[in-house]
Design a protein around this motif. Sequence first.
Motif, PDB file in Angstrom:
ATOM      1  N   ASP A  89      48.154  49.919  87.580  1.00 52.97           N
ATOM      2  CA  ASP A  89      48.047  51.245  88.189  1.00 52.97           C
ATOM      3  C   ASP A  89      47.449  52.286  87.232  1.00 52.97           C
ATOM      4  OD1 ASP A  89      50.261  51.455  86.534  1.00 52.97           O
ATOM      5  OD2 ASP A  89      51.495  52.497  88.007  1.00 52.97           O
ATOM      6  N   LEU A  90      46.752  51.811  86.193  1.00 56.33           N
ATOM      7  CA  LEU A  90      46.143  52.715  85.218  1.00 56.33           C
ATOM      8  C   LEU A  90      45.119  53.646  85.866  1.00 56.33           C
ATOM      9  CD1 LEU A  90      45.719  53.732  82.343  1.00 56.33           C
ATOM     10  CD2 LEU A  90      44.167  51.796  81.964  1.00 56.33           C
ATOM     11  N   ALA A  91      44.258  53.111  86.711  1.00 56.24           N
ATOM     12  CA  ALA A  91      43.242  53.944  87.367  1.00 56.24           C
ATOM     13  C   ALA A  91      43.895  55.046  88.187  1.00 56.24           C
ATOM     14  CB  ALA A  91      42.326  53.085  88.235  1.00 56.24           C
ATOM     15  N   ALA A  92      44.952  54.712  88.900  1.00 59.10           N
ATOM     16  CA  ALA A  92      45.651  55.707  89.723  1.00 59.10           C
ATOM     17  C   ALA A  92      46.335  56.757  88.848  1.00 59.10           C
ATOM     18  CB  ALA A  92      46.666  55.029  90.632  1.00 59.10           C
ATOM     19  N   ARG A  93      46.943  56.345  87.728  1.00 58.73           N
ATOM     20  CA  ARG A  93      47.586  57.305  86.821  1.00 58.73           C
ATOM     21  C   ARG A  93      46.563  58.284  86.243  1.00 58.73           C
ATOM     22  NH1 ARG A  93      49.990  52.804  84.672  1.00 58.73           N
ATOM     23  NH2 ARG A  93      48.931  53.064  82.660  1.00 58.73           N
ATOM     24  N   LEU A  94      45.428  57.745  85.801  1.00 65.07           N
ATOM     25  CA  LEU A  94      44.382  58.609  85.261  1.00 65.07           C
ATOM     26  C   LEU A  94      43.849  59.564  86.328  1.00 65.07           C
ATOM     27  CD1 LEU A  94      42.418  56.009  83.106  1.00 65.07           C
ATOM     28  CD2 LEU A  94      43.725  57.964  82.241  1.00 65.07           C
ATOM     29  N   ALA A  95      43.602  59.037  87.508  1.00 61.28           N
ATOM     30  CA  ALA A  95      43.065  59.872  88.597  1.00 61.28           C
ATOM     31  C   ALA A  95      44.041  60.980  88.968  1.00 61.28           C
ATOM     32  CB  ALA A  95      42.755  59.005  89.817  1.00 61.28           C
ATOM     33  N   ARG A  96      45.303  60.648  89.082  1.00 64.14           N
ATOM     34  CA  ARG A  96      46.304  61.652  89.454  1.00 64.14           C
ATOM     35  C   ARG A  96      46.430  62.729  88.378  1.00 64.14           C
ATOM     36  NH1 ARG A  96      48.553  60.958  94.010  1.00 64.14           N
ATOM     37  NH2 ARG A  96      50.312  62.351  93.641  1.00 64.14           N
ATOM     38  N   ARG A  97      46.348  62.333  87.117  1.00 62.22           N
ATOM     39  CA  ARG A  97      46.410  63.332  86.034  1.00 62.22           C
ATOM     40  C   ARG A  97      45.232  64.284  86.127  1.00 62.22           C
ATOM     41  NH1 ARG A  97      48.375  63.458  80.791  1.00 62.22           N
ATOM     42  NH2 ARG A  97      50.278  62.766  81.804  1.00 62.22           N
ATOM     43  N   MET A  98      44.052  63.732  86.423  1.00 61.07           N
ATOM     44  CA  MET A  98      42.867  64.578  86.493  1.00 61.07           C
ATOM     45  C   MET A  98      42.904  65.496  87.716  1.00 61.07           C
ATOM     46  SD  MET A  98      41.650  63.755  83.704  1.00 61.07           S
ATOM     47  CE  MET A  98      40.437  65.031  83.780  1.00 61.07           C
ATOM     48  N   VAL A  99      43.430  65.008  88.809  1.00 56.70           N
ATOM     49  CA  VAL A  99      43.460  65.802  90.040  1.00 56.70           C
ATOM     50  C   VAL A  99      44.624  66.794  90.051  1.00 56.70           C
ATOM     51  CG1 VAL A  99      43.754  65.690  92.553  1.00 56.70           C
ATOM     52  CG2 VAL A  99      42.238  64.062  91.395  1.00 56.70           C
ATOM     53  N   PHE A 100      45.793  66.366  89.578  1.00 56.01           N
ATOM     54  CA  PHE A 100      46.997  67.198  89.691  1.00 56.01           C
ATOM     55  C   PHE A 100      47.475  67.794  88.375  1.00 56.01           C
ATOM     56  CE2 PHE A 100      47.299  64.222  93.314  1.00 56.01           C
ATOM     57  CZ  PHE A 100      47.274  65.148  94.346  1.00 56.01           C
ATOM     58  N   GLY A 101      46.933  67.359  87.234  1.00 53.80           N
ATOM     59  CA  GLY A 101      47.367  67.876  85.940  1.00 53.80           C
ATOM     60  C   GLY A 101      48.670  67.237  85.494  1.00 53.80           C
ATOM     61  N   ARG A 102      49.187  67.741  84.406  1.00 49.62           N
ATOM     62  CA  ARG A 102      50.446  67.239  83.853  1.00 49.62           C
ATOM     63  C   ARG A 102      51.606  67.892  84.569  1.00 49.62           C
ATOM     64  NH1 ARG A 102      50.208  65.509  77.876  1.00 49.62           N
ATOM     65  NH2 ARG A 102      52.422  65.451  78.224  1.00 49.62           N
ATOM     66  N   GLU A 103      52.592  67.101  84.926  1.00 53.71           N
ATOM     67  CA  GLU A 103      53.774  67.651  85.593  1.00 53.71           C
ATOM     68  C   GLU A 103      54.613  68.490  84.647  1.00 53.71           C
ATOM     69  OE1 GLU A 103      55.918  64.429  87.358  1.00 53.71           O
ATOM     70  OE2 GLU A 103      54.211  63.802  88.556  1.00 53.71           O
ATOM     71  N   ASP A 104      54.591  68.149  83.353  1.00 58.37           N
ATOM     72  CA  ASP A 104      55.431  68.845  82.385  1.00 58.37           C
ATOM     73  C   ASP A 104      54.729  70.015  81.707  1.00 58.37           C
ATOM     74  OD1 ASP A 104      53.620  67.313  80.957  1.00 58.37           O
ATOM     75  OD2 ASP A 104      55.048  66.745  79.412  1.00 58.37           O
ATOM     76  N   ALA A 105      53.520  70.336  82.140  1.00 62.63           N
ATOM     77  CA  ALA A 105      52.759  71.397  81.486  1.00 62.63           C
ATOM     78  C   ALA A 105      52.769  72.656  82.327  1.00 62.63           C
ATOM     79  CB  ALA A 105      51.325  70.939  81.253  1.00 62.63           C
ATOM     80  N   LYS A 106      52.793  73.772  81.650  1.00 65.60           N
ATOM     81  CA  LYS A 106      52.797  75.059  82.347  1.00 65.60           C
ATOM     82  C   LYS A 106      51.375  75.611  82.457  1.00 65.60           C
ATOM     83  CE  LYS A 106      53.859  77.223  78.017  1.00 65.60           C
ATOM     84  NZ  LYS A 106      54.777  77.791  77.145  1.00 65.60           N
ATOM     85  N   ASP A 107      50.717  75.327  83.536  1.00 69.07           N
ATOM     86  CA  ASP A 107      49.398  75.882  83.847  1.00 69.07           C
ATOM     87  C   ASP A 107      48.398  75.780  82.691  1.00 69.07           C
ATOM     88  OD1 ASP A 107      47.597  77.006  85.665  1.00 69.07           O
ATOM     89  OD2 ASP A 107      47.925  79.002  84.840  1.00 69.07           O
ATOM     90  N   ILE A 108      48.318  74.602  82.065  1.00 73.46           N
ATOM     91  CA  ILE A 108      47.345  74.413  80.991  1.00 73.46           C
ATOM     92  C   ILE A 108      46.403  73.262  81.306  1.00 73.46           C
ATOM     93  CG2 ILE A 108      48.762  75.398  79.150  1.00 73.46           C
ATOM     94  CD1 ILE A 108      49.390  72.456  78.356  1.00 73.46           C
ATOM     95  N   SER A 109      46.298  72.907  82.575  1.00 71.99           N
ATOM     96  CA  SER A 109      45.499  71.737  82.935  1.00 71.99           C
ATOM     97  C   SER A 109      44.035  71.875  82.513  1.00 71.99           C
ATOM     98  CB  SER A 109      45.598  71.463  84.434  1.00 71.99           C
ATOM     99  OG  SER A 109      45.098  72.562  85.166  1.00 71.99           O
ATOM    100  N   ARG A 110      43.525  73.089  82.443  1.00 71.33           N
ATOM    101  CA  ARG A 110      42.128  73.294  82.064  1.00 71.33           C
ATOM    102  C   ARG A 110      41.925  73.350  80.554  1.00 71.33           C
ATOM    103  NH1 ARG A 110      39.399  77.786  85.723  1.00 71.33           N
ATOM    104  NH2 ARG A 110      38.453  78.069  83.715  1.00 71.33           N
TER     105      ARG A 110
END
Length: 193
Positions: A85-106
């Motif tokens: 599920d590596l491809a899905a994990r990478l894709a989700r991170r790129m689309v949704f950002g980090r769950e533990d991060a405060k608005d720093i996805s960019r």
Amino acid sequence: MTEQAAETGRRRRGSAATREAILEAATSRFASNGYGGSGVREIAADAGVTAALVNRYFGTKEGLFAEVIERAFDSGDLLGGARADLAARLARRMVFGREDAKDISRTPMLLLLRSATEPRAAELLRANLDRTFMRPLAKILGGPDAEVRAGFVAAQITGFATLDQMIQTEAFTGIDREQLAAFLTVVLDHFIG
């Protein structure tokens, strides 16, 4: 003079909090102004400390930048799971950002785009990317051309992030985010195999 007395007076804090304040200020400056456009004095002022204290914690601006990109590009959690599920994990991170991060996805993209034209910053970015993402990913991928395939994965996610997070192209803004993650998963899975 104590560390707390060396601070400019905004607030007193311990060494861990001081270090964190400097890193947050540096991340913001480097993401906004790039490596060349960010000075230690300005970063120190943003953090409420002296430039000498910044140098005490990080040695040089280069050392501070290296620490900033180490944190911003941390992908250990992504590469530690099952390959299936590596491809899905990478894709989700790129689309949704980090769950533990405060608005720093960019932030990683801003650091990359604003500093990559500075020779020393590009060297630090390349070394970090190779060490923390490319080589570990190539090891996971294994087989023929693993390094090249890892490079294509990095190129795909970087290109996607540029269009989605920075340019915000209409092709990506008008689509359901789950569907976007599914499309990106298919593309990444081609190289991951």
